[in-house]
Design a protein around this motif. Structure first.
Motif, mmCIF file in Angstrom:
data_model
loop_
_atom_site.group_PDB
_atom_site.id
_atom_site.type_symbol
_atom_site.label_atom_id
_atom_site.label_comp_id
_atom_site.label_asym_id
_atom_site.label_seq_id
_atom_site.Cartn_x
_atom_site.Cartn_y
_atom_site.Cartn_z
ATOM 1 N N ALA A 90 57.161 53.886 -29.165
ATOM 2 C CA ALA A 90 56.766 54.597 -30.385
ATOM 3 C C ALA A 90 57.981 54.899 -31.258
ATOM 4 O O ALA A 90 57.920 54.766 -32.487
ATOM 5 N N GLN A 91 59.077 55.278 -30.620
ATOM 6 C CA GLN A 91 60.299 55.581 -31.373
ATOM 7 C C GLN A 91 60.843 54.322 -32.035
ATOM 8 O O GLN A 91 61.249 54.347 -33.207
ATOM 9 N N LYS A 92 60.842 53.205 -31.314
ATOM 10 C CA LYS A 92 61.317 51.943 -31.885
ATOM 11 C C LYS A 92 60.414 51.517 -33.036
ATOM 12 O O LYS A 92 60.903 51.082 -34.080
ATOM 13 N N ASN A 93 59.102 51.664 -32.879
ATOM 14 C CA ASN A 93 58.169 51.313 -33.945
ATOM 15 C C ASN A 93 58.404 52.170 -35.186
ATOM 16 O O ASN A 93 58.300 51.687 -36.314
ATOM 17 N N GLN A 94 58.728 53.437 -34.984
ATOM 18 C CA GLN A 94 59.042 54.333 -36.104
ATOM 19 C C GLN A 94 60.293 53.840 -36.839
ATOM 20 O O GLN A 94 60.331 53.816 -38.070
ATOM 21 N N ILE A 95 61.294 53.419 -36.090
ATOM 22 C CA ILE A 95 62.535 52.896 -36.683
ATOM 23 C C ILE A 95 62.239 51.631 -37.488
ATOM 24 O O ILE A 95 62.739 51.451 -38.603
ATOM 25 N N ILE A 96 61.410 50.755 -36.940
ATOM 26 C CA ILE A 96 61.054 49.511 -37.628
ATOM 27 C C ILE A 96 60.300 49.824 -38.924
ATOM 28 O O ILE A 96 60.611 49.271 -39.985
ATOM 29 N N TYR A 97 59.339 50.715 -38.850
ATOM 30 C CA TYR A 97 58.576 51.130 -40.035
ATOM 31 C C TYR A 97 59.507 51.751 -41.089
ATOM 32 O O TYR A 97 59.428 51.420 -42.278
ATOM 33 N N ASN A 142 54.544 46.101 -53.343
ATOM 34 C CA ASN A 142 53.524 47.096 -53.631
ATOM 35 C C ASN A 142 54.151 48.463 -53.362
ATOM 36 O O ASN A 142 54.587 48.747 -52.252
ATOM 37 N N GLN A 143 54.199 49.295 -54.363
ATOM 38 C CA GLN A 143 54.882 50.585 -54.256
ATOM 39 C C GLN A 143 54.147 51.588 -53.372
ATOM 40 O O GLN A 143 54.698 52.613 -52.997
ATOM 41 N N ASP A 144 52.915 51.273 -53.018
ATOM 42 C CA ASP A 144 52.150 52.166 -52.137
ATOM 43 C C ASP A 144 52.818 52.347 -50.778
ATOM 44 O O ASP A 144 52.564 53.326 -50.090
ATOM 45 N N ILE A 145 53.674 51.407 -50.383
ATOM 46 C CA ILE A 145 54.362 51.533 -49.085
ATOM 47 C C ILE A 145 55.155 52.829 -49.019
ATOM 48 O O ILE A 145 55.248 53.462 -47.974
ATOM 49 N N LEU A 146 55.695 53.261 -50.137
ATOM 50 C CA LEU A 146 56.517 54.472 -50.135
ATOM 51 C C LEU A 146 55.686 55.732 -49.935
ATOM 52 O O LEU A 146 56.209 56.763 -49.531
ATOM 53 N N ALA A 147 54.391 55.645 -50.194
ATOM 54 C CA ALA A 147 53.509 56.801 -50.020
ATOM 55 C C ALA A 147 52.826 56.807 -48.650
ATOM 56 O O ALA A 147 52.150 57.767 -48.307
ATOM 57 N N THR A 148 53.016 55.750 -47.872
ATOM 58 C CA THR A 148 52.367 55.706 -46.560
ATOM 59 C C THR A 148 53.130 56.544 -45.549
ATOM 60 O O THR A 148 54.281 56.915 -45.765
ATOM 61 N N LYS A 149 52.461 56.805 -44.453
ATOM 62 C CA LYS A 149 53.070 57.498 -43.317
ATOM 63 C C LYS A 149 53.054 56.553 -42.132
ATOM 64 O O LYS A 149 52.268 55.596 -42.093
ATOM 65 N N PHE A 150 53.887 56.839 -41.166
ATOM 66 C CA PHE A 150 53.960 56.012 -39.968
ATOM 67 C C PHE A 150 52.578 55.862 -39.325
ATOM 68 O O PHE A 150 52.216 54.787 -38.857
ATOM 69 N N GLU A 151 51.803 56.922 -39.345
ATOM 70 C CA GLU A 151 50.477 56.898 -38.740
ATOM 71 C C GLU A 151 49.546 55.912 -39.458
ATOM 72 O O GLU A 151 48.561 55.457 -38.885
ATOM 73 N N ASP A 152 49.857 55.588 -40.719
ATOM 74 C CA ASP A 152 49.048 54.651 -41.501
ATOM 75 C C ASP A 152 49.417 53.197 -41.225
ATOM 76 O O ASP A 152 48.728 52.287 -41.688
ATOM 77 N N ALA A 153 50.509 52.971 -40.508
ATOM 78 C CA ALA A 153 51.033 51.625 -40.302
ATOM 79 C C ALA A 153 50.681 51.104 -38.911
ATOM 80 O O ALA A 153 50.515 51.860 -37.965
ATOM 81 N N LYS A 154 50.590 49.794 -38.842
ATOM 82 C CA LYS A 154 50.387 49.124 -37.560
ATOM 83 C C LYS A 154 51.635 48.280 -37.318
ATOM 84 O O LYS A 154 51.936 47.372 -38.098
ATOM 85 N N VAL A 155 52.369 48.596 -36.244
ATOM 86 C CA VAL A 155 53.583 47.864 -35.902
ATOM 87 C C VAL A 155 53.288 47.054 -34.646
ATOM 88 O O VAL A 155 52.870 47.599 -33.623
ATOM 89 N N GLU A 156 53.493 45.745 -34.754
ATOM 90 C CA GLU A 156 53.234 44.861 -33.627
ATOM 91 C C GLU A 156 54.404 43.908 -33.451
ATOM 92 O O GLU A 156 55.122 43.628 -34.397
ATOM 93 N N GLY A 157 54.548 43.411 -32.244
ATOM 94 C CA GLY A 157 55.579 42.425 -31.961
ATOM 95 C C GLY A 157 56.321 42.768 -30.700
ATOM 96 O O GLY A 157 56.007 43.739 -30.010
ATOM 97 N N GLU A 158 57.306 41.966 -30.428
ATOM 98 C CA GLU A 158 58.128 42.202 -29.247
ATOM 99 C C GLU A 158 59.459 41.500 -29.412
ATOM 100 O O GLU A 158 59.635 40.694 -30.318
#
Length: 158
Positions: free
Chosen positions: A31-38, A111-127
């Motif tokens: 979760a911490q790494k995903n937050q850093i990526i976001y 898209n400037q909406d990215i700046l208004a999003t929160k981490f909870e609104d994002a889906k981070v996937e990968g490895e």
């Protein structure tokens, strides 16, 4: 002899279990790494805004913040894959200058909406070293810079 064999097998099982636990990423670490990526994505988009949407001429024409296109390219390459940096520059840079400064197109690349999003609104996937961050503002492909803790954006899809 059987006792030694059982003891050896149990010891091996414990060693393998400990090794598996120590190398497997915990949910909290992930979760911490995903937050850093976001956050890397948001910081990258904000850097583009600083370069192309911050300064304006008297007639409200947006101006490149850096003195030269090459300076902007160098800055962008710290946040984006060089090919994506080139796409961003091609999108913004014009042949027009105002007071010896480069005029840029006002339409945002991202898209400037990215700046208004929160981490909870994002889906981070990968490895490993490549991830995707998906928000209502688009899909960003991110990779980890070799020998660094930094992530750069390599692709953007609206």
């Amino acid at each position: 002899m059987l006792k030694k064999l059982v003891t050896g097998v149990l010891l091996l099982a414990v060693v393998l279990a400990v090794a598996a636990c120590s190398t497997k990423e915990s949910d909290e670490e992930k979760a911490q790494k995903n937050q850093i990526i976001y956050n890397s994505v948001k910081i990258s988009v904000d850097k583009v805004n600083s370069l192309f949407h911050k300064d304006v001429a008297e007639d409200e024409t947006p101006l490149l913040t850096s003195a030269k296109k090459e300076d902007a390219k160098s800055i962008l390459d710290g946040y984006f894959d060089p090919a994506l940096s080139d796409q961003i520059l091609t999108h913004y840079i014009t042949d027009k200058t105002i007071d010896n400064r480069i005029a840029v197109k006002p339409e945002p690349f991202f898209n400037q909406d990215i700046l208004a999003t929160k981490f909870e609104d994002a889906k981070v996937e990968g490895e490993k070293n490549e991830y995707t961050v998906t928000t209502k503002a688009g899909k960003y492909t991110v990779k980890k810079v070799e020998d660094s803790e930094q992530y750069i954006v390599t692709k953007y899809e609206k």
